[in-house]
Design a protein around this motif. Structure first.
Motif, short mmCIF file in Angstrom:
data_model
loop_
_atom_site.label_atom_id
_atom_site.label_comp_id
_atom_site.label_asym_id
_atom_site.label_seq_id
_atom_site.Cartn_x
_atom_site.Cartn_y
_atom_site.Cartn_z
N MET A 111 0.77 -1.23 -0.10
CA MET A 111 -0.05 0.05 -0.31
C MET A 111 0.91 1.38 0.08
SD MET A 111 -2.99 -1.38 0.27
CE MET A 111 -3.89 0.26 0.44
N ASP A 112 0.39 2.31 -0.52
CA ASP A 112 0.91 3.71 -0.65
C ASP A 112 -0.23 4.43 -0.14
OD1 ASP A 112 2.24 5.97 -0.68
OD2 ASP A 112 2.16 6.10 -2.87
N GLY A 113 -0.18 4.67 1.20
CA GLY A 113 -1.57 5.22 1.78
C GLY A 113 -2.65 4.36 1.65
N GLU A 114 -3.73 4.86 0.92
CA GLU A 114 -5.03 4.22 0.68
C GLU A 114 -4.90 3.56 -0.61
OE1 GLU A 114 -8.79 4.44 1.86
OE2 GLU A 114 -7.31 3.67 3.27
N ARG A 115 -3.73 3.87 -1.41
CA ARG A 115 -3.59 3.16 -2.63
C ARG A 115 -3.11 1.80 -2.76
NH1 ARG A 115 -5.44 5.68 -7.11
NH2 ARG A 115 -6.18 7.63 -6.03
N VAL A 116 -3.52 1.16 -3.51
CA VAL A 116 -2.98 -0.38 -3.80
C VAL A 116 -1.69 -0.26 -4.85
CG1 VAL A 116 -3.24 -2.75 -4.28
CG2 VAL A 116 -4.97 -1.27 -3.07
N THR B 201 -19.34 1.47 -8.22
CA THR B 201 -19.10 0.39 -9.20
C THR B 201 -18.80 1.10 -10.60
OG1 THR B 201 -21.46 0.40 -9.42
CG2 THR B 201 -20.58 -1.30 -7.76
N LYS B 202 -19.25 1.94 -11.06
CA LYS B 202 -19.25 2.43 -12.12
C LYS B 202 -17.94 2.96 -12.52
CE LYS B 202 -23.67 2.95 -14.30
NZ LYS B 202 -24.73 3.59 -15.06
N GLY B 203 -17.16 2.47 -13.62
CA GLY B 203 -15.76 2.91 -13.72
C GLY B 203 -14.87 2.13 -12.99
N ILE B 204 -15.04 1.29 -11.99
CA ILE B 204 -14.16 0.77 -10.96
C ILE B 204 -13.59 -0.64 -11.55
CG2 ILE B 204 -13.83 -0.16 -8.73
CD1 ILE B 204 -14.55 2.92 -8.93
N GLY B 205 -12.58 -1.02 -11.35
CA GLY B 205 -12.06 -2.50 -11.81
C GLY B 205 -12.30 -2.53 -13.10
N VAL B 206 -11.75 -1.55 -13.90
CA VAL B 206 -12.06 -1.93 -15.56
C VAL B 206 -11.12 -2.84 -16.18
CG1 VAL B 206 -12.18 -0.73 -17.80
CG2 VAL B 206 -12.87 0.43 -15.55
N MET B 207 -11.66 -3.56 -16.94
CA MET B 207 -10.72 -4.72 -17.47
C MET B 207 -10.94 -4.54 -19.11
SD MET B 207 -10.19 -8.74 -16.59
CE MET B 207 -12.14 -9.17 -16.34
N CYS C 120 -5.37 0.93 -7.63
CA CYS C 120 -6.84 1.50 -7.10
C CYS C 120 -6.87 1.64 -5.49
CB CYS C 120 -7.83 0.40 -7.49
SG CYS C 120 -7.77 -1.21 -6.47
N LEU C 121 -8.01 2.17 -5.11
CA LEU C 121 -8.11 2.35 -3.66
C LEU C 121 -8.40 0.98 -3.08
CD1 LEU C 121 -10.14 5.60 -3.69
CD2 LEU C 121 -7.73 5.29 -3.12
#
Lengths: 156, 367
Positions: free
Chosen positions: B30-35, B201-207, B346-347
């Motif tokens: 982790m970098d703060g809240e960011r993975v 959920t929208k725009g999150i975890g886009v593959m 991502c967060l």
């Protein structure tokens, strides 16, 4: 492309590198030598008429005579399916990694290394993950390996 | 005052974490809240199913395969039976195939309802959890009535199914389908226009579709990226070509699409089951296979579309009563493998949403 057309295509274009085996009971099964593995994999993926872009499964196997590694590949765009395998003796258990061609192979190869003791060249991430970290009791999927307290079921 | 010293740190998520659905451990850098990086650590549920199968006769393997992916046990039974039937070229009576399709699709609905329940709860909505489990119960009751089991069914056997359905199965099944059909709008009404749900959920975890194919992603996760590929249509097995149904498709490849696609698949599964109940032929429900069942020597890789994606089985036979090698391929294996690529940068809260939306089930990964 039907199964027969696919067989004809492979037989004309890859004849010297892929040997047809009649053990496949549903899809086509070929044998590829260890040296040609990377070349053939790349060719099958990049061939405009085949486009085998999807690695379904990579599975090691111990037939009691030798090791095999079976590559089950498919084409999502062309709706094709094909299997090929490489066969090698126990004392030469080392194959090339096909990760650069199909990234999905990473974990499958790692598992093959862990459970069969087949070395994967240029893998870069050969760490235990199914077995405990401190495991030192050999390669459990080999035929000569039995678990402690293991009772063999009687032959019917 | 000097500048604050910052550094990356490691968070250990799991193996006992409510949102990992089983015993999966994720090592997060982790970098703060960011993975920064995700490393899945698996193997806590490794039961060596493949090794156990090598010491069993073919019919004895089926109860073991039930444990391979217990949320859709029917599809494991079916995948194994289909592979052996391809190996030994066994003809299955039509009634048996219809019963199989009914059970497989009921199981798909049950699995998607479980997805709806748990994914919504992971993201923080509790009501869907209760709704999903409430309707899933109706389907589990149908299974219990047919084969006596609620989770590991051992119903689909080599050459057919283990027993015929009871006369009251058909009316009760229709009733359950009507209930679920009526509730589908409730499910979507709870979440689709909910601003919190959309923000999460929208725009999150886009593959991307390229990433999905490269990593062997299949099922609804693949179709959410805009690739129309479903083995029921594209490599047909059983009697799926007798039925009229659509393959729902989405294009954004984000958490929202993966969620919506599964709800839309429930509608299609209901459509298939209704057609199968209408056209259910009379006749045998099983072909007789010998007690000392020996398929001919050879090998087969056979694949089916279960609720999560491609379930494949490689079987190597030497002509004896036991398989030489059984390799079970579950789609969750690939879905967990692609997680580090999708969840990069991502967060941490979005990581939970992404992981939940993949519908990974750990026993299928560890085997």
């Amino acid at each position: 492309m039907t199964k027969d057309e696919l067989k004809n295509y492979i037989d004309t274009h890859y004849q010297e590198k892929m040997k047809f085996l009649d053990t496949g009971r549903f899809d086509l099964m070929y044998e590829v030598t260890k040296e040609n593995l990377l070349e053939i994999s790349k060719a099958l993926r990049d061939d405009e008429n085949l486009k085998f872009d999807f690695l379904c499964c990579l599975s090691g196997s111990d037939t009691r005579e030798h090791f095999e590694v079976i590559y089950s590949i498919a084409s999502v765009t062309k709706r094709l399916r094909l299997d090929f395998k490489i066969v090698f003796p126990y004392d030469q258990a080392e194959i090339d990694s096909v990760q650069d061609i199909w990234p999905a192979a990473n974990w499958y190869e790692r598992e093959t290394w862990e459970l069969f003791g087949i070395q994967i060249k240029n893998h870069g991430n050969l760490k235990r993950f199914l077995l405990p970290d401190e495991w030192d009791q050999g390669y459990p999927m080999r035929k000569d390996w039995d678990a402690p307290d293991f009772v063999r079921m009687p032959e019917l | 005052m000097g500048a604050l010293r910052t550094e990356e740190f490691i968070v250990n998520m799991g193996p006992h974490h409510p949102s990992t659905h089983g015993v999966c451990r994720l090592m997060l850098t982790m970098d703060g809240e960011r993975v920064v990086n995700v490393e899945p650590v698996i193997g806590y549920l490794h039961r060596a199913i493949e090794k156990i199968c090598e010491n069993r006769t073919y019919p004895q393997c089926i109860p073991i395969m039930d444990r391979f992916e217990y949320v859709t046990s029917m599809s494991c039974d079916y995948a194994f039976s289909l592979a052996v039937e391809k190996l030994a070229q066994i003809e299955v009576p039509e009634r048996a195939e219809y019963l199989r399709v009914i059970m497989l699709e009921l199981n798909r609905i049950a699995s998607h309802l479980l997805f709806y329940a748990t994914t919504a709860m992971d993201i923080g909505a509790v009501t869907p959890f209760l709704y999903g489990f409430r309707e899933r119960e109706l389907i589990i009751d149908l299974f219990e009535m047919t084969c006596g089991q609620r989770l590991t069914y051992n119903y689909i056997r080599i050459g057919g199914v283990s027993r015929d359905i009871l006369p009251e199965f058909v009316p009760q099944c229709r009733k359950a389908l009507n209930v679920i059909k009526g509730k589908l709008s409730d499910y979507q009404g709870l979440l689709n226009e909910n601003p919190i749900w959309k923000a999460r959920t929208k725009g999150i975890g886009v593959m991307s579709p390229e990433l999905a194919i490269a990593y062997g992603v299949s099922g609804p996760n693949l179709r959410a990226t805009g690739i129309k590929f479903d083995l029921r249509k594209d490599d047909p097995y059983s009697v799926y070509d007798h039925f009229d149904f659509d393959i729902p498709l989405a294009h954004n490849g984000d958490v929202f699409d993966r969620y919506l696609l599964r709800l839309r698949e429930i509608e299609q599964s209901i459509k298939i089951i209704e057609q199968a109940l209408d056209g259910l032929p009379e006749g045998e429900y099983k072909t007789k296979i010998p007690f000392r069942f020996k398929p001919p020597a050879g090998e087969v890789y056979s694949r089916i579309e279960n609720s999560r994606g491609e379930m494949g089985l490689y079987i190597l036979s030497d002509g004896s009563t036991k398989p030489v090698r059984v390799k079970a391929r579950g789609s969750s294996y690939n879905h967990l493998q692609v997680l580090p690529e999708v969840a990069k940068d991502c967060l941490i809260a979005d990581l939970v949403a992404t992981f939940a939306s993949f519908d990974v089930i750990i026993p299928e990964v560890d085997r």
